[in-house]
Design an enzyme around this catalytic site. Structure first.
Site, short mmCIF file in Angstrom:
data_model
loop_
_atom_site.label_atom_id
_atom_site.label_comp_id
_atom_site.label_asym_id
_atom_site.label_seq_id
_atom_site.Cartn_x
_atom_site.Cartn_y
_atom_site.Cartn_z
N HIS A 78 -40.82 36.91 -90.99
CA HIS A 78 -41.55 37.98 -90.30
C HIS A 78 -40.56 38.83 -89.50
CE1 HIS A 78 -45.12 35.42 -90.97
NE2 HIS A 78 -45.80 36.56 -90.87
N LYS A 109 -42.31 39.23 -83.71
CA LYS A 109 -43.37 38.20 -83.74
C LYS A 109 -43.09 37.16 -82.66
CE LYS A 109 -45.86 35.05 -86.80
NZ LYS A 109 -47.16 35.43 -86.21
P1 NAD Z 1 -48.77 43.29 -80.85
O1 NAD Z 1 -47.92 42.65 -79.80
O2 NAD Z 1 -48.32 44.55 -81.52
O3 NAD Z 1 -50.23 43.59 -80.26
C1 NAD Z 1 -50.93 42.71 -79.43
C2 NAD Z 1 -51.81 43.55 -78.53
O4 NAD Z 1 -52.67 42.70 -77.79
C3 NAD Z 1 -51.00 44.37 -77.51
O5 NAD Z 1 -51.49 45.70 -77.49
C4 NAD Z 1 -51.29 43.64 -76.19
O6 NAD Z 1 -51.26 44.51 -75.06
C5 NAD Z 1 -52.70 43.13 -76.46
N1 NAD Z 1 -53.08 42.05 -75.57
C6 NAD Z 1 -52.31 41.00 -75.16
N2 NAD Z 1 -53.02 40.25 -74.30
C7 NAD Z 1 -54.26 40.85 -74.20
C8 NAD Z 1 -55.43 40.57 -73.44
N3 NAD Z 1 -55.45 39.52 -72.62
N4 NAD Z 1 -56.51 41.38 -73.56
C9 NAD Z 1 -56.48 42.45 -74.38
N5 NAD Z 1 -55.38 42.78 -75.12
C10 NAD Z 1 -54.30 41.98 -75.01
O7 NAD Z 1 -49.01 42.15 -81.92
P2 NAD Z 1 -49.61 42.26 -83.41
O8 NAD Z 1 -48.49 42.32 -84.40
O9 NAD Z 1 -50.67 43.32 -83.45
O10 NAD Z 1 -50.25 40.81 -83.56
C11 NAD Z 1 -51.27 40.37 -82.70
C12 NAD Z 1 -51.68 38.95 -83.10
O11 NAD Z 1 -52.26 38.97 -84.41
C13 NAD Z 1 -50.54 37.95 -83.15
O12 NAD Z 1 -51.01 36.69 -82.71
C14 NAD Z 1 -50.18 37.91 -84.64
O13 NAD Z 1 -49.54 36.72 -85.03
C15 NAD Z 1 -51.55 38.02 -85.23
N6 NAD Z 1 -51.61 38.48 -86.62
C16 NAD Z 1 -52.54 37.88 -87.41
C17 NAD Z 1 -52.70 38.31 -88.70
C18 NAD Z 1 -53.79 37.68 -89.54
O14 NAD Z 1 -53.96 38.06 -90.73
N7 NAD Z 1 -54.57 36.75 -88.97
C19 NAD Z 1 -51.90 39.34 -89.23
C20 NAD Z 1 -50.97 39.94 -88.39
C21 NAD Z 1 -50.83 39.51 -87.06
#
Ligand code: NAD
Length: 263
Positions: free
Chosen positions: A148, A152
């Site tokens: 990744h 991440k």
């Molecule tokens: P990112 O860091 O770009 O975005 C995360 C967002 O969540 C940020 O805007 C942050 O401010 C916000 N956030 C954090 N704590 C929060 C809270 N308490 N309340 C509201 N918002 C909050 O990360 P990303 O790449 O978008 O990934 C987010 C999550 O999704 C990670 O855990 C990642 O591993 C997961 N993910 C899952 C999949 C899937 O298919 N299930 C795919 C990609 C990413």
């Protein structure tokens, strides 16, 4: 004239994040959805994109909350969805046992869809890995490698753990008993039945997962590559549609990709 199907009203949490922003973009271009709220973390600016905090979110304006944020927020979001009977599509990874319990609790009160990976290809990879593991048993060594982008936060990926669980389950093993995350130093010979998991962090890779099987004179490599995070966003929206049908049927519970693929 046929009755118009009401749009599904979405609240997207983490709307400024990589996944949240992609989900908002796809949902806004899709007539099945209305994005009724962009929810942000308490430490984020509220002046962008009409953002709101979950504490100020009106449940009467939401059918499904889509949540790709951080594990710190899982208990709060699950409690909110359960209390108001809102569908919860959860993609956040890196959950602890306590977080998993919070997800289970929410599933007693409302309809919850949780997946560590929303791609169809990864669901198939898990299925194929389990089939191979069942046929080969512990006679084959298994190593899982995930790659990744460097931003991440959790490792190994939730998807790598899902794949490891699929292999362990198919071989009748308890994953925690046989899992080995990375190797370094005098690790000794590889025990029979071990499942190795390795995390690579590389530039801007969206997500790659290899499940490797090795046995005397043969090697099998199953690989999935996600080329764009829209794969996961589209999968989360598909899950939101599925969950809305579950809600319409008055059902609650905790669901995942296997349930979606089975219907
Ligand atoms: P990112 O860091 O770009 O975005 C995360 C967002 O969540 C940020 O805007 C942050 O401010 C916000 N956030 C954090 N704590 C929060 C809270 N308490 N309340 C509201 N918002 C909050 O990360 P990303 O790449 O978008 O990934 C987010 C999550 O999704 C990670 O855990 C990642 O591993 C997961 N993910 C899952 C999949 C899937 O298919 N299930 C795919 C990609 C990413």
């Amino acid at each position: 004239m046929p009755a118009l199907t009401p749009t599904i009203r979405l609240a997207v949490v983490g709307a400024h994040g990589r996944m949240g922003a992609t989900i908002v973009q796809l949902a806004e271009a899709d007539e099945r959805f209305t994005v009724s709220a962009r929810v942000v973390a308490p430490n984020e600016p509220l002046d962008l994109l009409d953002a709101t905090l979950i504490a100020d979110l009106d449940p009467a304006t939401v059918d499904v909350l889509i949540d790709f944020t951080h594990r710190d927020a899982v208990a709060l979001h699950g409690e909110w969805c359960g209390r108001h009977g809102i569908g919860w599509v959860l993609g956040t990874t890196g959950l602890t046992d306590a977080d998993q319990q919070a997800v289970g609790q929410a599933g007693l009160a409302t309809a919850v869809f949780h997946a560590s990976n929303f791609s169809l290809g990864v669901a198939l990879l898990a299925d194929l890995s389990a089939r191979a593991a069942k046929v080969l048993g512990t006679a084959a060594d298994v190593e899982i490698v995930e790659t990744h982008h460097g931003r991440k936060k959790d490792a190994p990926s939730g998807t790598a753990l899902t794949l490891a669980q699929a292999v362990a389950g198919a071989r009748g093993q308890v994953l925690d008993d046989v899992r080995r995350d990375g190797r370094s130093g005098m690790v000794g010979e590889r025990p029979v039945g071990e499942i190795g998991i390795h995390a690579v962090r590389l530039s801007d890779v969206v997500g790659e997962h290899d499940v490797q099987f090795g046995w005397p004179d043969e090697r099998l490599l199953l690989r999935h590559e996600a080329k764009d995070r829209r794969v996961f966003a589209a999968g989360a929206l598909r899950a939101a549609v599925w969950l809305q049908e579950v809600r319409a049927a008055g059902r609650k519970g905790r669901f995942g990709m296997a349930d979606l693929l089975a219907t």
